[in-house]
Design a protein around this motif. Structure first.
Motif, PDB file in Angstrom:
ATOM      1  N   ILE A  25       0.874  -1.167   0.000  1.00 41.76           N
ATOM      2  CA  ILE A  25       0.000   0.000   0.000  1.00 41.76           C
ATOM      3  C   ILE A  25       0.914   1.221   0.000  1.00 41.76           C
ATOM      4  O   ILE A  25       1.675   1.434   0.946  1.00 41.76           O
ATOM      5  N   ILE A  26       0.820   2.026  -1.047  1.00 38.90           N
ATOM      6  CA  ILE A  26       1.802   3.084  -1.260  1.00 38.90           C
ATOM      7  C   ILE A  26       1.079   4.411  -1.453  1.00 38.90           C
ATOM      8  O   ILE A  26       0.228   4.538  -2.341  1.00 38.90           O
TER       9      ILE A  26
ATOM     10  N   VAL B  84      -1.274  -4.049 -10.186  1.00 37.38           N
ATOM     11  CA  VAL B  84      -1.125  -2.686  -9.682  1.00 37.38           C
ATOM     12  C   VAL B  84      -2.454  -1.980  -9.903  1.00 37.38           C
ATOM     13  O   VAL B  84      -2.966  -1.942 -11.025  1.00 37.38           O
ATOM     14  N   SER B  85      -3.036  -1.412  -8.838  1.00 35.95           N
ATOM     15  CA  SER B  85      -4.360  -0.804  -8.970  1.00 35.95           C
ATOM     16  C   SER B  85      -4.486   0.375  -8.021  1.00 35.95           C
ATOM     17  O   SER B  85      -3.619   0.623  -7.171  1.00 35.95           O
ATOM     18  N   GLN B  86      -5.571   1.103  -8.172  1.00 40.63           N
ATOM     19  CA  GLN B  86      -5.936   2.182  -7.267  1.00 40.63           C
ATOM     20  C   GLN B  86      -7.302   1.860  -6.676  1.00 40.63           C
ATOM     21  O   GLN B  86      -7.959   0.896  -7.081  1.00 40.63           O
TER      22      GLN B  86
ATOM     23  N   LEU C 281      -1.405  -1.528  -4.191  1.00 37.86           N
ATOM     24  CA  LEU C 281      -2.467  -0.527  -4.151  1.00 37.86           C
ATOM     25  C   LEU C 281      -1.809   0.843  -4.053  1.00 37.86           C
ATOM     26  O   LEU C 281      -1.137   1.151  -3.058  1.00 37.86           O
ATOM     27  N   LEU C 282      -1.980   1.663  -5.080  1.00 46.00           N
ATOM     28  CA  LEU C 282      -1.405   3.008  -5.121  1.00 46.00           C
ATOM     29  C   LEU C 282      -2.462   4.012  -4.706  1.00 46.00           C
ATOM     30  O   LEU C 282      -3.541   4.072  -5.309  1.00 46.00           O
ATOM     31  N   LEU C 283      -2.145   4.844  -3.702  1.00 44.98           N
ATOM     32  CA  LEU C 283      -3.132   5.775  -3.150  1.00 44.98           C
ATOM     33  C   LEU C 283      -2.985   7.187  -3.680  1.00 44.98           C
ATOM     34  O   LEU C 283      -3.790   8.061  -3.328  1.00 44.98           O
TER      35      LEU C 283
END
Length: 438
Positions: free
Chosen positions: A322-323, A382-384, A353-355
């Motif tokens: 989680i980034i 890789v997702s949001q 998970l890219l925030l």
């Protein structure tokens, strides 16, 4: 495999090639009594003398820049008084505490240990037993591992005798206390589970309360899981915001053994975990679960390598990141399946998970297979946060901010819920909320 390097066999042009590393070695090296331990340290120091700090030009460090580390002059940290009241786990009665890598018996709790369990530091076992395992794992020539061995002074030791089942977890608490100037500590841990034994470990790295200084933790943990033994290993890194953390976990699995690792990283300016599994017998089971939660400009790197050298091995790996903000996550997982490892079942998945739009992840799951009768798979996502998921929760009366928290927590909880201590699970979930809302 121990380090066997003679200075006479190394050309002078290859000695002391890295002035920073040579200086750091001189700061962490201290003499101990003559014998096998001093020989182990000397051999490691010889290797460090002709090594260099890795750079991004090296494939294994391509995404992890250590230039910020090299700008800091670290001094060896000594024992310091600290409080552990807020750090202990109330449901775990067996505890080893090390402050700046030095054993703190007054802060530890090793009374009333079950028969067949030995826990303490180097003094609890005879040299002839410890010397068969300490510093003998594969990967001892990696530069930071060798640096740790060269400065080795104290060791957390957990020994589980044959046929012994340890019902309650053992808490290995490594506390860093920074000084007026940046400090380095090199915790070391040795775990041996003899045949048919079982043990659960919680290995935790923390700064002392309200400690915001600059420090460097260079840790090494060696775990030997002998025939038909079982080790449940939980590794938690919650270092300070200005801290550097580089850790090695080297695991050797005998036949029919079972090893699981739940590794969680939620702190540190720069952190790296090298997790290396060596299969030393057939029909082993290996389960690796990982979670990285970072924000601001933090960098967290996980490198794992699983060498499945024998038939009927089973390996399952799931690593999540989680980034947020401008943080940078790295995952590189390798599974080796040579020809003798027929009927291997191995899988590997990295989910990220890219925030924020500025968050970055570099992921590289790898399979190297030469055996022809195996079941292997690997992948990465890789997702949001999905707008429709947030909208669905909003339609149920949850505001947008709480909806985001709920989704992030659900993503992290799959790994956090595996930790065998309720108080630690709750603390980790609260930390995830804090970090992801910066």
């Amino acid at each position: 495999m121990s380090i066997e390097v003679s200075p006479s066999s190394i050309p002078n042009t290859l000695l002391d090639r890295d002035a920073y590393l040579t200086d750091l070695l001189s700061r962490v090296t201290a003499s101990v009594k003559d014998g096998w331990l001093q020989d182990l340290r000397n051999n490691a120091a010889k290797w460090v003398h002709h090594s260099v700090i890795p750079t991004t030009r090296e494939e294994e460090w391509r995404f992890t820049d250590l230039s910020a580390l090299k700008q800091v002059e670290f001094n060896l940290a000594g024992f310091a008084e600290t409080s552990v009241e807020s750090l202990v786990l109330p449901e775990v009665s067996q505890r080893l505490v090390f402050v700046n890598g030095i054993y703190a018996p007054t802060l530890s709790s090793v009374t009333d240990l079950p028969a067949g369990l030995v826990a303490g530091n180097l003094d609890v076992l005879p040299d002839e037993i410890v010397s068969k395992y300490l510093g003998q794992s594969e990967g001892t020539r990696e530069v930071f591992t060798a640096l740790n061995t060269a400065g080795l002074n104290d060791v957390a030791v957990v020994w589980v005798s044959k046929n012994v089942v340890v019902e309650n977890p053992i808490h290995l608490l490594f506390i860093s206390v920074s000084g007026e100037t940046p400090t380095i500590a090199q915790p070391r841990c040795l775990v041996v589970a003899e045949s048919n034994s079982q043990v659960t470990l919680i290995e935790e790295y923390l700064p002392s309360p309200q400690d915001e200084g600059v420090y460097f933790t260079n840790s090494v943990t060696e775990i030997w899981v002998n025939e038909n033994a079982q080790v449940n290993h939980n590794r938690i890194v919650m270092e300070g915001d200005a801290a550097f953390h580089i850790g090695k976990t080297a695991v050797t699995q005998g036949r029919y053994s079972r090893y699981s690792c739940n590794a969680i990283t939620v702190g540190g300016k720069l952190s790296r975990h090298n997790l290396e599994i060596l299969q030393a017998g057939e029909q082993t089971e290996t389960t690796l679960n990982g979670l990285t939660v970072i924000s601001d400009r933090q960098l967290a790197d996980t490198h794992s390598a699983i060498a499945l050298n024998h038939p009927h091995g089973v390996s399952k790996q799931l690593h999540k990141c989680i980034i947020g903000d401008r943080a940078h996550g790295v995952f590189n997982g390798k599974i080796f399946v040579p020809k003798p490892a027929q009927l291997t079942d191995a899988s590997q998945l990295n989910r990220n998970l890219l925030l924020s739009p500025k968050a970055r992840v570099d992921t590289k799951p790898q399979l190297e297979i030469t055996a022809d009768n195996v079941k292997c798979a690997h992948g990465a996502t890789v997702s949001q946060l999905e707008d429709d998921e947030i909208f669905y929760l909003q339609s149920r009366g949850i505001n947008e901010n709480d909806a985001r928290k709920l989704l992030v927590n659900a993503f992290a909880a799959e790994i956090i819920n595996l930790i065998p201590a309720t108080s630690l699970r709750e603390k980790l979930l609260k930390t995830v909320v804090t970090l992801t809302n910066k």
